[in-house]
Design a protein around this motif. Structure first.
Motif, PDB file in Angstrom:
ATOM      1  N   MET A  36       0.839  -1.209   0.000  1.00 56.88           N
ATOM      2  CA  MET A  36       0.000   0.000   0.000  1.00 56.88           C
ATOM      3  C   MET A  36       0.871   1.255   0.000  1.00 56.88           C
ATOM      4  SD  MET A  36      -3.126  -0.921   2.603  1.00 56.88           S
ATOM      5  CE  MET A  36      -3.722   0.741   2.438  1.00 56.88           C
ATOM      6  N   CYS A  37       2.076   1.080   0.625  1.00 54.75           N
ATOM      7  CA  CYS A  37       2.961   2.246   0.697  1.00 54.75           C
ATOM      8  C   CYS A  37       3.997   2.232  -0.431  1.00 54.75           C
ATOM      9  CB  CYS A  37       3.687   2.281   2.041  1.00 54.75           C
ATOM     10  SG  CYS A  37       2.558   2.538   3.432  1.00 54.75           S
ATOM     11  N   GLY A  38       3.871   1.340  -1.401  1.00 53.90           N
ATOM     12  CA  GLY A  38       4.826   1.289  -2.502  1.00 53.90           C
ATOM     13  C   GLY A  38       4.604   2.432  -3.485  1.00 53.90           C
ATOM     14  N   GLY A  39       5.668   2.867  -4.195  1.00 51.40           N
ATOM     15  CA  GLY A  39       5.560   3.936  -5.188  1.00 51.40           C
ATOM     16  C   GLY A  39       5.466   5.292  -4.520  1.00 51.40           C
ATOM     17  N   GLY A  40       5.351   6.348  -5.289  1.00 50.56           N
ATOM     18  CA  GLY A  40       5.218   7.687  -4.753  1.00 50.56           C
ATOM     19  C   GLY A  40       6.541   8.215  -4.252  1.00 50.56           C
ATOM     20  N   THR A  41       6.475   9.403  -3.674  1.00 49.21           N
ATOM     21  CA  THR A  41       7.673  10.075  -3.189  1.00 49.21           C
ATOM     22  C   THR A  41       8.090   9.507  -1.857  1.00 49.21           C
ATOM     23  OG1 THR A  41       6.404  11.755  -2.043  1.00 49.21           O
ATOM     24  CG2 THR A  41       6.947  12.175  -4.367  1.00 49.21           C
ATOM     25  N   THR A  42       9.279   9.873  -1.464  1.00 53.36           N
ATOM     26  CA  THR A  42       9.801   9.395  -0.181  1.00 53.36           C
ATOM     27  C   THR A  42       8.966   9.927   0.966  1.00 53.36           C
ATOM     28  OG1 THR A  42      12.028   9.353  -1.115  1.00 53.36           O
ATOM     29  CG2 THR A  42      11.849   9.327   1.287  1.00 53.36           C
ATOM     30  N   ILE A  43       8.481  11.153   0.886  1.00 50.35           N
ATOM     31  CA  ILE A  43       7.648  11.756   1.956  1.00 50.35           C
ATOM     32  C   ILE A  43       6.346  10.988   2.099  1.00 50.35           C
ATOM     33  CG2 ILE A  43       6.398  13.825   2.652  1.00 50.35           C
ATOM     34  CD1 ILE A  43       8.574  15.482   1.295  1.00 50.35           C
ATOM     35  N   ASP A  44       5.709  10.682   0.989  1.00 53.38           N
ATOM     36  CA  ASP A  44       4.442   9.923   1.032  1.00 53.38           C
ATOM     37  C   ASP A  44       4.660   8.567   1.676  1.00 53.38           C
ATOM     38  OD1 ASP A  44       3.154  12.008  -0.155  1.00 53.38           O
ATOM     39  OD2 ASP A  44       3.323  11.190  -2.197  1.00 53.38           O
ATOM     40  N   THR A  45       5.777   7.946   1.352  1.00 54.37           N
ATOM     41  CA  THR A  45       6.056   6.621   1.926  1.00 54.37           C
ATOM     42  C   THR A  45       6.221   6.711   3.425  1.00 54.37           C
ATOM     43  OG1 THR A  45       7.147   5.949  -0.121  1.00 54.37           O
ATOM     44  CG2 THR A  45       7.604   4.655   1.852  1.00 54.37           C
ATOM     45  N   ARG A  46       6.897   7.734   3.908  1.00 53.28           N
ATOM     46  CA  ARG A  46       7.090   7.902   5.347  1.00 53.28           C
ATOM     47  C   ARG A  46       5.757   8.148   6.058  1.00 53.28           C
ATOM     48  NH1 ARG A  46      12.471  11.804   5.620  1.00 53.28           N
ATOM     49  NH2 ARG A  46      13.983  10.224   4.892  1.00 53.28           N
ATOM     50  N   ILE A  47       4.896   8.961   5.477  1.00 50.61           N
ATOM     51  CA  ILE A  47       3.573   9.243   6.074  1.00 50.61           C
ATOM     52  C   ILE A  47       2.749   7.967   6.177  1.00 50.61           C
ATOM     53  CG2 ILE A  47       1.385  10.459   5.761  1.00 50.61           C
ATOM     54  CD1 ILE A  47       2.992  12.756   4.509  1.00 50.61           C
ATOM     55  N   LEU A  71       3.831   4.864   6.311  1.00 47.50           N
ATOM     56  CA  LEU A  71       4.384   3.976   7.351  1.00 47.50           C
ATOM     57  C   LEU A  71       4.027   4.482   8.752  1.00 47.50           C
ATOM     58  CD1 LEU A  71       7.929   3.296   5.813  1.00 47.50           C
ATOM     59  CD2 LEU A  71       5.994   1.700   5.956  1.00 47.50           C
ATOM     60  N   LEU A  72       4.004   5.812   8.925  1.00 50.10           N
ATOM     61  CA  LEU A  72       3.662   6.388  10.224  1.00 50.10           C
ATOM     62  C   LEU A  72       2.221   6.057  10.624  1.00 50.10           C
ATOM     63  CD1 LEU A  72       4.509   8.167  12.604  1.00 50.10           C
ATOM     64  CD2 LEU A  72       3.778  10.167  11.251  1.00 50.10           C
ATOM     65  N   TRP A  73       1.308   6.216   9.652  1.00 49.35           N
ATOM     66  CA  TRP A  73      -0.107   5.909   9.937  1.00 49.35           C
ATOM     67  C   TRP A  73      -0.297   4.418  10.228  1.00 49.35           C
ATOM     68  CZ3 TRP A  73      -3.916   8.806  11.358  1.00 49.35           C
ATOM     69  CH2 TRP A  73      -3.924  10.156  11.050  1.00 49.35           C
ATOM     70  N   ARG A  74       0.412   3.580   9.486  1.00 45.87           N
ATOM     71  CA  ARG A  74       0.282   2.141   9.715  1.00 45.87           C
ATOM     72  C   ARG A  74       0.800   1.770  11.103  1.00 45.87           C
ATOM     73  NH1 ARG A  74       2.956  -1.826   5.417  1.00 45.87           N
ATOM     74  NH2 ARG A  74       4.835  -0.944   6.355  1.00 45.87           N
ATOM     75  N   ASP A  75       1.861   2.419  11.537  1.00 48.76           N
ATOM     76  CA  ASP A  75       2.421   2.148  12.857  1.00 48.76           C
ATOM     77  C   ASP A  75       1.448   2.582  13.951  1.00 48.76           C
ATOM     78  OD1 ASP A  75       4.691   1.421  14.616  1.00 48.76           O
ATOM     79  OD2 ASP A  75       4.640   3.573  15.093  1.00 48.76           O
ATOM     80  N   LYS A  76       0.794   3.736  13.772  1.00 47.14           N
ATOM     81  CA  LYS A  76      -0.201   4.214  14.755  1.00 47.14           C
ATOM     82  C   LYS A  76      -1.403   3.266  14.829  1.00 47.14           C
ATOM     83  CE  LYS A  76       0.865   9.154  14.738  1.00 47.14           C
ATOM     84  NZ  LYS A  76       0.309  10.507  14.503  1.00 47.14           N
ATOM     85  N   ALA A  77      -1.822   2.786  13.666  1.00 51.84           N
ATOM     86  CA  ALA A  77      -2.971   1.878  13.635  1.00 51.84           C
ATOM     87  C   ALA A  77      -2.640   0.586  14.361  1.00 51.84           C
ATOM     88  CB  ALA A  77      -3.387   1.606  12.192  1.00 51.84           C
TER      89      ALA A  77
END
Length: 288
Positions: free
Chosen positions: A1-12, A14-20
């Motif tokens: 789900m976090c594949g592709g896109g910019t590095t910033i988008d990928t970090r965001i 991963l952050l949301w997935r970690d909170k969930a």
């Protein structure tokens, strides 16, 4: 789900997935802690109602609170044990008994009495039925109480007399004279004494029982009265005049399915008299 896109988008992402994940883990741990507390400190109850056993875990409170948790609705007459406002205890069983009532009607025979009239035209000890009695009829209104569908009580609310009983009228001759030492009270027009007839024929020893009004006629077509005896006609012919020890002068005017051989059944006007007579061995004089 976090594949592709910019590095910033990928970090965001991963952050949301970690909170969930942390949130789900927190909910799971909270639920586990609550379950553990219930198992350790909670009171384990069982509510028995309508044929079901409903488990309930409760920290504190009353029986009423436990029933509310079990979603049990009480009716006005239902019985709860222990009482609704008692405090619950661990491993306690709460019993709910459903109580219902209904009103029914039934009909009952009203026994008739016996009126006795002296008649000097009759021989001493002889009796003659002037009028046969008839049973009355009453309608009873009865309240029946059930607990969990089983009948536990019947209570008569009121009685309505539908038909009045008509008494039997019996004429009787003068009593036999007996000595003062052997005289007994007169019951139902027949002498109760130990005096033996001066003139008698054959004497039988018989096992005797007693019966009372049933509403049916005898084998000879009359309604029974005191002085009527049920016999085995092969031993004592019907219409034979008798003297029964401790009962008095009588006539063989009835038969019975259980009266076989040297057995007789003597008639009394009341159930209590018949019970008092019970079962006894007596001498029966066949009068000539």
């Amino acid at each position: 789900m976090c594949g592709g896109g910019t590095t910033i988008d990928t970090r965001i992402c991963l952050l949301w997935r970690d909170k969930a994940c942390r949130l789900l883990l927190g909910v799971f741990l909270s639920f586990a802690a609550l379950l553990f507390c219930c198992l350790i400190w909670g009171k384990h109850l069982v509510v028995s109602v309508d044929g079901q056993e409903i488990p309930v875990i409760q920290f504190r409170g009353t029986v009423a609170d436990a029933l509310a948790k079990a979603r049990v609705t009480l009716r006005e007459a239902d019985i709860v044990e222990p009482s609704l406002y008692s405090r619950v205890a661990d491993a306690e069983r709460i019993q709910v008994t459903r109580v219902t009532t209904e009103e029914i009607t039934d009909q009952q025979f009203v026994p008739f009495g016996v009126e006795k009239k002296p008649d000097r035209k009759l021989a001493p000890g002889q009796q003659k039925v002037l009028r046969y009695g008839s049973y009355g009829l009453s309608r009873n209104y009865v309240q029946v109480t059930y607990q969990d569908g089983k009948e536990v009580k019947r209570e008569t609310l009121r009685k309505v007399l539908i038909r009045k009983p008509q008494p039997m009228v019996v004429a009787y001759g003068p009593n036999y004279a007996v000595s003062r030492s052997s005289q007994r009270p007169v019951i139902g027009g027949a002498i109760r004494s130990n005096s033996i007839p001066e003139k008698g024929g054959k004497i039988l020893t018989a096992v005797s029982t007693a019966y009372t009004h049933t509403g049916h006629r005898t084998a000879t077509g009359i309604y029974p009265y005191e002085g009527v005896v049920s016999v085995d006609p092969r031993v004592i012919p019907l219409s034979t005049k008798l003297y029964v020890e401790n009962y008095g002068y009588a006539v063989a005017a009835d038969t019975g399915g259980g009266i076989k051989g040297n057995r007789i059944d003597v008639f009394f006007n009341t159930y209590q008299q018949a019970i008092s007579w019970g079962r006894r061995t007596v001498k029966v004089h066949i009068l000539e």
